[in-house]
Design a protein around this motif. Sequence first.
Motif, mmCIF file in Angstrom:
data_model
loop_
_atom_site.group_PDB
_atom_site.id
_atom_site.type_symbol
_atom_site.label_atom_id
_atom_site.label_comp_id
_atom_site.label_asym_id
_atom_site.label_seq_id
_atom_site.Cartn_x
_atom_site.Cartn_y
_atom_site.Cartn_z
ATOM 1 N N TYR A 8 0.495 -0.867 -0.059
ATOM 2 C CA TYR A 8 0.228 -0.215 0.127
ATOM 3 C C TYR A 8 1.256 1.320 0.424
ATOM 4 C CZ TYR A 8 -3.740 -3.683 1.442
ATOM 5 O OH TYR A 8 -4.803 -4.898 1.602
ATOM 6 N N PRO A 9 1.383 1.655 -1.298
ATOM 7 C CA PRO A 9 2.294 2.683 -1.495
ATOM 8 C C PRO A 9 1.848 4.370 -0.239
ATOM 9 C CG PRO A 9 1.549 2.038 -3.550
ATOM 10 C CD PRO A 9 0.717 1.381 -3.060
ATOM 11 N N ARG A 10 0.427 4.430 -0.963
ATOM 12 C CA ARG A 10 0.309 5.903 -0.585
ATOM 13 C C ARG A 10 -1.619 5.031 0.595
ATOM 14 N NH1 ARG A 10 -1.554 9.440 -5.322
ATOM 15 N NH2 ARG A 10 -1.950 10.979 -3.514
ATOM 16 N N PRO A 11 -1.604 5.365 1.464
ATOM 17 C CA PRO A 11 -2.466 4.107 2.922
ATOM 18 C C PRO A 11 -3.489 5.577 3.075
ATOM 19 C CG PRO A 11 -0.453 4.992 3.827
ATOM 20 C CD PRO A 11 0.023 4.711 2.161
ATOM 21 N N LEU A 12 -3.144 6.389 3.336
ATOM 22 C CA LEU A 12 -3.932 7.646 3.448
ATOM 23 C C LEU A 12 -4.807 8.249 1.875
ATOM 24 C CD1 LEU A 12 -1.863 9.178 6.340
ATOM 25 C CD2 LEU A 12 -3.596 7.561 6.368
ATOM 26 N N ALA A 13 -4.497 7.961 1.240
ATOM 27 C CA ALA A 13 -5.345 8.635 -0.277
ATOM 28 C C ALA A 13 -7.026 8.551 -0.619
ATOM 29 C CB ALA A 13 -4.020 8.426 -1.014
ATOM 30 N N ARG A 14 -7.639 9.161 -1.021
ATOM 31 C CA ARG A 14 -8.728 8.712 -1.534
ATOM 32 C C ARG A 14 -9.059 7.690 -2.015
ATOM 33 N NH1 ARG A 14 -12.162 13.373 -3.636
ATOM 34 N NH2 ARG A 14 -12.011 14.656 -1.400
ATOM 35 N N TYR A 15 -7.984 7.356 -2.927
ATOM 36 C CA TYR A 15 -8.595 6.089 -3.592
ATOM 37 C C TYR A 15 -6.595 5.315 -3.263
ATOM 38 C CZ TYR A 15 -12.420 8.094 -5.505
ATOM 39 O OH TYR A 15 -13.533 9.377 -5.568
ATOM 40 N N PRO A 16 -6.563 4.519 -2.338
ATOM 41 C CA PRO A 16 -5.324 4.337 -1.780
ATOM 42 C C PRO A 16 -5.068 2.641 -2.789
ATOM 43 C CG PRO A 16 -6.383 4.165 -0.664
ATOM 44 C CD PRO A 16 -7.353 4.568 -0.871
ATOM 45 N N GLY A 17 -3.316 2.546 -3.219
ATOM 46 C CA GLY A 17 -3.663 1.653 -4.340
ATOM 47 C C GLY A 17 -3.272 0.284 -3.514
ATOM 48 N N ARG A 18 -3.671 -0.398 -4.590
ATOM 49 C CA ARG A 18 -2.400 -1.985 -4.069
ATOM 50 C C ARG A 18 -1.782 -2.198 -4.484
ATOM 51 N NH1 ARG A 18 -7.679 -5.641 -1.409
ATOM 52 N NH2 ARG A 18 -8.465 -4.692 -3.342
ATOM 53 N N LEU A 19 -0.491 -2.967 -4.728
ATOM 54 C CA LEU A 19 0.466 -3.332 -4.891
ATOM 55 C C LEU A 19 1.003 -4.553 -5.082
ATOM 56 C CD1 LEU A 19 2.572 -0.109 -6.275
ATOM 57 C CD2 LEU A 19 0.941 -1.730 -7.274
ATOM 58 N N LEU A 20 0.838 -5.127 -6.019
ATOM 59 C CA LEU A 20 -0.029 -7.242 -6.088
ATOM 60 C C LEU A 20 2.043 -7.181 -5.816
ATOM 61 C CD1 LEU A 20 0.211 -9.866 -4.704
ATOM 62 C CD2 LEU A 20 0.261 -9.891 -7.578
ATOM 63 N N LEU A 21 3.332 -7.578 -4.707
ATOM 64 C CA LEU A 21 4.480 -7.848 -4.997
ATOM 65 C C LEU A 21 4.705 -9.617 -5.404
ATOM 66 C CD1 LEU A 21 7.196 -6.676 -3.788
ATOM 67 C CD2 LEU A 21 6.926 -7.870 -1.931
ATOM 68 N N LEU A 22 5.284 -9.201 -6.478
ATOM 69 C CA LEU A 22 6.160 -10.818 -7.000
ATOM 70 C C LEU A 22 7.070 -11.059 -6.982
ATOM 71 C CD1 LEU A 22 4.975 -9.704 -10.663
ATOM 72 C CD2 LEU A 22 4.254 -11.016 -9.065
ATOM 73 N N PRO A 23 7.497 -11.907 -6.222
ATOM 74 C CA PRO A 23 8.861 -12.094 -5.219
ATOM 75 C C PRO A 23 9.754 -13.157 -6.742
ATOM 76 C CG PRO A 23 7.203 -14.206 -5.779
ATOM 77 C CD PRO A 23 6.544 -12.910 -6.218
#
Length: 467
Positions: A8-23
């Motif tokens: 969660y790079p911007r957890p306090l944003a209105r529309y926070p994004g989620r990025l899947l961490l690829l190993p």
Amino acid sequence: MCEAVLLYPRPLARYPGRLLLLPLLPHRPSLKPLPSEIWSRIFVQALFEDDQDTQSHNAHNNFIRRSCLSLMLVCKGFKEVAMPLLYSNVCLHSVNSLQKFTAHLHSADRMWDSIRRIPYSTPGRWVQVLDLSALLAELDSSAYYAVNALLTQLFPLLPFLAKLTLYPGFLLSCRALASLTHRDGSSNIRALSGIYYDPFIYSAVATGEDHFVQLLRVCVNLELLEVTGIGLDDTDLESHFDDAESLKTPDIIVPLYLPHLRSLTLLSMPSSLLMYVLLHSPLPRLRTLSLTPYDDIPFPASLSSVFLETHGQHLRNIFLFTPKSWPTRYHSSPSTILNTSPHLRHLSLEYPLPALTLTFQTPLTGVSSPCIFPLQILSIPRPSSDFWVTLERLLPFLPSLQTIRMRDVQWLRHGMTSRAQEAGIQGEMMEWDRRLTRRGIRLLDRNWKESQVHECGIFKLSELAVF
């Protein structure tokens, strides 16, 4: 199964994004470096070959030298592995090369400190084979002293020397022999070839025991020994008998301890202190003997026949040979050689061809009766009508005989006329070939090849078998 990891790079944003961490792929572990011993085994298998004939020997040595030099330029690790291989087999062709090689080893030995765990310096301890035959064959007699002086300095720097090859025309000085004898690692010597032996120099009364015998006493692991003597001057046999009597043998003979000696060559040596000591020494593993026959000279002026009787029981190969010189004088061979050496597989005879006799004394009845011999290969210089009578008489008692070789004769090349093939010695060989073929025995020339007639016949039969 691993759960997905979300960022969660911007957890306090209105529309926070989620990025899947690829190993990411794990780092490949580095290969463990191979020990230098394994690299050395690999290089030995790639460079050195056991089956090398005489013609390609020099070319193969040059190939090994170039390959080792190329490997030394790859990396530091390869240099540490290839340098011992480069020095393991040393073949020198000039006095200048011998002088530089000796100086290089002396310089390296002076810089070798006592802190190292190995007491012997490099590259001297890497040398296992030293071949000086090409150098000594072309050496002028005026340079004998210089070469002996260099060898006197060189031998102590080679503690792991296993094979030494000299030239029969070069006499090793007593100082050089003493240097080779009284050094560390004398027991490592496995082969001594091309040794020229003069009993009147090495067996001087004032110096005690024979110098060459002293060397053999410390070479307890010796497997191959090739010695050439000074020969015999038939024009003055009386002086030879006087000289033989002057070489007085000691009252108590201390036998040599050579438990691994399997091949022995004593050419142009009717009698000597060396031969006398070998005669009274047990040689349990001796299987191959090359000897110049002197059966017509009585004992003790000649020890060859007595030597065959003493050590002939366990021999598998006997080569009777007289070195060619001018004029070449041949001496007779013992006619009872098959009785004294009953386990022979290969017998090579010399001129004049002896009238071989077969007798066997039975212990119960005491009656002489012939026995069966396991001889497989018989070599003679040239075909002879007189010897054919002897051979025909022996064939019933040689059931294992497969090959007869003419040591000094070669088949004519393919394409010669039938008249040429039936003339002279070639005609005699063709007649022998026809007679032996009926008995299932092959006739070979000096190159171990059959007649062109047989080769063409086999080729035609193979073609018929295909069709």
